[in-house]
Structures are given as C-alpha cells and as structure tokens.
Design a protein around this motif. Structure first.
Motif, mmCIF file in Angstrom:
data_model
loop_
_atom_site.group_PDB
_atom_site.id
_atom_site.type_symbol
_atom_site.label_atom_id
_atom_site.label_comp_id
_atom_site.label_asym_id
_atom_site.label_seq_id
_atom_site.Cartn_x
_atom_site.Cartn_y
_atom_site.Cartn_z
ATOM 1 N N LYS A 45 0.826 -1.212 0.000
ATOM 2 C CA LYS A 45 0.000 0.000 0.000
ATOM 3 C C LYS A 45 0.861 1.264 0.000
ATOM 4 N N VAL A 46 1.989 1.227 0.703
ATOM 5 C CA VAL A 46 2.900 2.381 0.719
ATOM 6 C C VAL A 46 3.454 2.633 -0.685
ATOM 7 N N LEU A 47 3.877 1.578 -1.361
ATOM 8 C CA LEU A 47 4.396 1.713 -2.725
ATOM 9 C C LEU A 47 3.322 2.251 -3.669
ATOM 10 N N GLN A 48 2.114 1.723 -3.548
ATOM 11 C CA GLN A 48 1.014 2.175 -4.401
ATOM 12 C C GLN A 48 0.656 3.634 -4.111
ATOM 13 N N ALA A 49 0.714 4.018 -2.825
ATOM 14 C CA ALA A 49 0.420 5.397 -2.445
ATOM 15 C C ALA A 49 1.491 6.350 -2.973
#
Length: 281
Positions: A45-49
């Motif tokens: 989720k951090v990478l996608q954000a």
C-alpha cells in the motif's frame, strides 16, 4: 549556493523525465535490511500510495532482502504505470542482517542483473547501479557484464554508489555513467566534492539517508524555520536538499503512508536564500 526549486523534475540520462522527490524502498524489508518486511500488505500500500502521489522514481536493490524487495515492488506495482522508473543495484553479498560484503565478480554481477530483470518483471532495467566497488576485483572486470547488458538492451542507464570522483572517471572509461548515489544529507556532507562534480557534468546525484535516518537530530538547528513553514524537520531537510542542486534526486524511505505524504509535501516548501545559507553553515 541554492538553486531554484521551480523545476521539480530531472531528465535522467537527458531523456527519462522523473520527479525529483522519489521513494527509496530499502525500509520495506525485515530487520537489518534482511528477510521479508513484517507487514507485506502495508508495504504494498505504501508503494502504491507513492505512485498515486506522483512518485515516478523508485530505488531498490538486489541486496535488499536480499531479492525480496524487488519482488515486493513488482507485486505491488506491476504492470508499471507509464513513466515509472525503477532503479536497482547489484554487487553485494548478504550473509545476514546488517552484513554487506562487496562482490564485483563478473559472474555474480551477471547473475544479479538477470535476477533483477526477472524479479522486477521488466525487459529493461531503467537504471542499474553498482552498489559498491569491490577492492578485490578491478572495476573494469566488474562492469564488463554491465556493458554487455546495456548493449543487449537489458539495462538502459548505469549509475554508481558510494564513489569518489576518481572512481567515477575510471568507470566512465568502461561505459557511460548517468548517476551517483552517495551518503549525503543536511548533517553529513562528506561527499560535497562529488555532488559538485555531478552537477558540473550533468549526472544525477541521489543522496541515500537524505534524512540522516532521523532528522530530529537536526531539530535544534531547523526548528524555527520548520515552525515558520508549519513543517516537520524532515520536510525542511528535504527542501534544503532540493534547493542545494537541481540534479539531486531524493529517495526518502518510510513504512508509513502518513510519513510518505509528509515527505512529498517537502516539494512545496521553498526556503529563502537566507534560510538556505543558515542551514548550510
């Protein structure tokens, strides 16, 4: 001397336009940059954000995990959004947590490159960086399989990490170099000469540990400036780097979406010349 932060993009190799505030994925691993990250779903989720927030330059390495960080990035982001540049590195053996052993043997470098291509699920690595020079192997031998990979279209651009000017120039006799990734931040400027060299020669400079792994150590020096901008010390430290030179590409890392969003807002802060000089002293 500060440069204007109006231009927040940089053309890597003169061609790949990337946002100067990127993301370093090293923290998305286990303790000691070894093993799988504790919360894999959060890491994805951090990478996608990051990408959703405008980041199109993500830095990883074969040695992070090892191998697991590259796989995580592919799981989170592949198929990659158009314009997203994934930079990786090779040349380190990882016998255990916090253990880093340079290995510049051509066969190991070749294995690193082929493995990175598979794990990242790409046909071409946008930026491949030699993680360290191996004192036991001439760099000409180390870079031979890298030059072969460039000719074969498996690597687009090549960079170096933790090098001095003489090492950059030696490597450039083997193949073109477009970037240098050295330790550099507001509190540690031992590579000032290298930064100036890259600026003069149109190479990207990618500071690792841009926040000194915790800018609170600099809080006393920058707290008044941070207060003026209603900013965190981390945001001021990043803003200073963006103004230090327009070839600096930032890759702050975090496991927190909140911290990620805070870091990205540093691009909105433009220090006055006086504030820049005050922090530079």
């Amino acid at each position: 001397m500060a440069t204007s932060t109006k231009n927040l993009t940089y053309r890597l190799g003169g061609q790949l336009e990337i946002n100067r505030l990127g993301y370093g994925a090293m923290q998305l691993t286990g303790t000691g940059v070894f093993g799988e990250v504790a919360d894999r779903e959060n890491a994805k989720k951090v990478l996608q954000a990051a990408v959703a927030g405008g980041v199109n330059f993500i830095d990883t390495a074969e040695a992070y995990g090892p191998k697991l960080n590259e796989t995580l990035i592919a799981d989170a982001l592949h198929p990659y959004q158009k314009g997203v540049v994934i930079a990786t590195k090779g040349g380190f053996q990882r016998p255990g947590p916090n253990k880093w052993v340079p290995d510049g043997r051509p066969e190991f470098i070749r294995e690193n490159i082929e493995g990175s291509l598979q794990r990242l699920k790409v046909d071409t690595i946008d930026l491949w960086q030699l993680h360290r020079f191996d004192p036991k192997v001439p760099v000409e031998e180390t870079l031979a399989p890298v030059a072969d990979a460039v000719k074969a279209g498996k690597i687009r651009y090549v960079g170096l990490s933790e090098v001095d000017v003489a090492q950059i120039e030696r490597a450039q006799k083997v193949l073109p170099i477009v970037s240098v990734q050295n330790l550099y931040n507001l509190g540690n400027r031992q590579w000032e000469e290298v930064l100036d060299y890259t600026t003069q020669h149109n190479l990207a400079f990618i500071p690792w540990f841009p926040l000194a792994s915790g800018p609170d150590t600099l809080a006393e020096k920058i707290s008044k400036i941070a207060e003026k901008y209603n900013a965190t010390t981390a945001q001021i430290a990043l803003a200073w780097l963006l103004q230090r030179a327009d070839n600096i590409l930032l890759i702050p890392g975090t496991k927190s979406i909140q911290h990620l969003e805070e870091n990205l807002k540093a691009a909105d802060i433009e220090l006055t010349e006086e504030e820049f000089e005050q922090l530079s002293r």
